[in-house]
Design a protein around this motif. Structure first.
Motif, PDB file in Angstrom:
ATOM      1  N   MET A 173       0.847  -1.201   0.000  1.00  0.00           N
ATOM      2  CA  MET A 173       0.000   0.000   0.000  1.00  0.00           C
ATOM      3  C   MET A 173       0.881   1.249   0.000  1.00  0.00           C
ATOM      4  O   MET A 173       1.693   1.459   0.893  1.00  0.00           O
ATOM      5  N   ARG A 174       0.737   2.076  -1.009  1.00  0.00           N
ATOM      6  CA  ARG A 174       1.551   3.277  -1.131  1.00  0.00           C
ATOM      7  C   ARG A 174       0.908   4.430  -0.360  1.00  0.00           C
ATOM      8  O   ARG A 174      -0.312   4.540  -0.266  1.00  0.00           O
ATOM      9  N   ILE A 175       1.784   5.292   0.207  1.00  0.00           N
ATOM     10  CA  ILE A 175       1.346   6.394   1.041  1.00  0.00           C
ATOM     11  C   ILE A 175       1.529   7.698   0.280  1.00  0.00           C
ATOM     12  O   ILE A 175       2.635   8.030  -0.175  1.00  0.00           O
ATOM     13  N   LYS A 176       0.466   8.476   0.153  1.00  0.00           N
ATOM     14  CA  LYS A 176       0.515   9.801  -0.462  1.00  0.00           C
ATOM     15  C   LYS A 176       0.078  10.842   0.565  1.00  0.00           C
ATOM     16  O   LYS A 176      -1.027  10.757   1.091  1.00  0.00           O
ATOM     17  N   ASP A 177       0.935  11.793   0.816  1.00  0.00           N
ATOM     18  CA  ASP A 177       0.609  12.832   1.793  1.00  0.00           C
ATOM     19  C   ASP A 177       1.572  13.999   1.587  1.00  0.00           C
ATOM     20  O   ASP A 177       2.311  14.031   0.605  1.00  0.00           O
ATOM     21  N   SER A 178       1.581  14.942   2.528  1.00  0.00           N
ATOM     22  CA  SER A 178       2.479  16.088   2.418  1.00  0.00           C
ATOM     23  C   SER A 178       2.896  16.556   3.807  1.00  0.00           C
ATOM     24  O   SER A 178       2.175  16.351   4.791  1.00  0.00           O
ATOM     25  N   TYR A 179       4.061  17.197   3.853  1.00  0.00           N
ATOM     26  CA  TYR A 179       4.570  17.819   5.081  1.00  0.00           C
ATOM     27  C   TYR A 179       4.699  19.303   4.815  1.00  0.00           C
ATOM     28  O   TYR A 179       5.207  19.729   3.770  1.00  0.00           O
ATOM     29  N   LEU A 217       5.276   7.376  -0.976  1.00  0.00           N
ATOM     30  CA  LEU A 217       6.226   6.411  -0.448  1.00  0.00           C
ATOM     31  C   LEU A 217       5.605   5.024  -0.361  1.00  0.00           C
ATOM     32  O   LEU A 217       4.383   4.854  -0.485  1.00  0.00           O
ATOM     33  N   SER A 218       6.462   4.053  -0.084  1.00  0.00           N
ATOM     34  CA  SER A 218       6.001   2.663  -0.132  1.00  0.00           C
ATOM     35  C   SER A 218       5.262   2.220   1.124  1.00  0.00           C
ATOM     36  O   SER A 218       4.357   1.385   1.053  1.00  0.00           O
ATOM     37  N   ASP A 219       5.634   2.761   2.298  1.00  0.00           N
ATOM     38  CA  ASP A 219       4.985   2.314   3.532  1.00  0.00           C
ATOM     39  C   ASP A 219       5.050   3.402   4.596  1.00  0.00           C
ATOM     40  O   ASP A 219       5.676   4.450   4.422  1.00  0.00           O
ATOM     41  N   LYS A 220       4.415   3.130   5.722  1.00  0.00           N
ATOM     42  CA  LYS A 220       4.339   4.085   6.825  1.00  0.00           C
ATOM     43  C   LYS A 220       5.700   4.347   7.463  1.00  0.00           C
ATOM     44  O   LYS A 220       5.977   5.464   7.916  1.00  0.00           O
ATOM     45  N   GLN A 221       6.542   3.324   7.524  1.00  0.00           N
ATOM     46  CA  GLN A 221       7.847   3.498   8.141  1.00  0.00           C
ATOM     47  C   GLN A 221       8.678   4.535   7.404  1.00  0.00           C
ATOM     48  O   GLN A 221       9.316   5.389   8.011  1.00  0.00           O
TER      49      GLN A 221
END
Length: 262
Positions: A1-7, A105-109
């Motif tokens: 599950m890929r992660i899409k977000d922003s900082y 990114l690929s994961d939460k870590q």
């Protein structure tokens, strides 16, 4: 599950070659290729493949960098887009998005590690004047107190003094209402002028960008102008604050001597 977000960073920063190298090192942990793209004052776009190429570019006049975009890609399908925007600012209240990193990114870590790295980077790159820029609302509060105090003097509102004290106004300010009319006028006008000078720097969008730019791109000719702005800003700030303190203290001293001699 890929992660899409922003900082999002909301503090003013200064970017030189050293800070850009640190940021590139962080981004290369998650991507294998980094490219740079700048937008200048004339809205012309230039692309660079390395930091050395970037800092050798023009950064003056119409070629002064307005926006810096950093793109990261890699074989692992990770994607990063960091944007530093020098002109995203408005008077009074704003979200102050100094720079924003959109990532896939690929994961939460990986997400947690990237955010930790970016937080540490923003702390290192932070410049100290942003707190003073946020004093705009406090300056407005002081300015309002002075205006009300002037009204209490010249329009016969003696109860306003008690109201000011109940609102938390310092005695150094309300005490000016009890000294002689001539001297009180000078103190009030001097205080209003001092606050007006400070507010002209922190309310006006043009002055705000000049004295408190959210991003300082420190390469080329901008280094010299950054030092000039810093010195001028310090002279204005300290000159106004010292003059204001001297005005209020002299008013209290005059009132004390007048009472003691009578």
């Amino acid at each position: 599950m890929r992660i899409k977000d922003s900082y999002i960073c909301t503090r003013a920063v200064a970017l030189d070659k050293e800070r850009l190298t640190e940021l590139e090192t962080i981004l290369l942990k998650y991507c294998s290729q980094i490219t740079y793209e700048t937008t200048d004052q004339s809205k012309q776009i230039a692309k660079y493949n390395s930091i050395d190429e970037l800092v050798c570019g023009d950064n003056f006049g119409q070629k002064k960098v307005r926006i810096l975009d950093i793109h990261g890609t890699g074989d692992n399908q990770n994607k990063l887009h960091v944007r530093f925007n020098c002109y995203r600012i408005r008077p009074l209240i704003d979200t102050f998005r100094v720079f924003e990193c959109e990532y896939e990114l690929s994961d939460k870590q990986e997400q947690f590690r990237l955010i930790d790295d970016l937080i540490l980077f923003s702390k290192k790159a932070r410049v100290g004047y942003w707190l003073f820029a946020k004093m705009r609302l406090f300056d407005l509060y002081v300015f309002a107190l002075v205006v009300v105090a002037a009204g209490a003097e010249y329009f016969g509102w003696p109860d306003m003094v008690r109201t000011l004290e109940n609102l938390g106004a310092p005695k150094a300010l309300t005490g000016t209402l009890f000294i002689s009319c001539t001297y009180r006028t000078l103190v009030l006008l001097g205080t209003m002028a001092a606050v007006a000078i400070v507010d002209s720097c922190v309310f006006n969008p043009i002055m705000l960008k000049l004295f408190f730019p959210p991003v300082n791109f420190l390469w080329g000719e901008e280094i010299r102008f950054y030092n000039k702005r810093k010195n001028l800003r310090n002279q204005i700030v300290w000159g106004v604050l010292i003059a204001l303190c001297v005005s209020l203290l002299s008013a209290l001293l005059y009132d004390y001597l007048k009472t003691w001699m009578s």
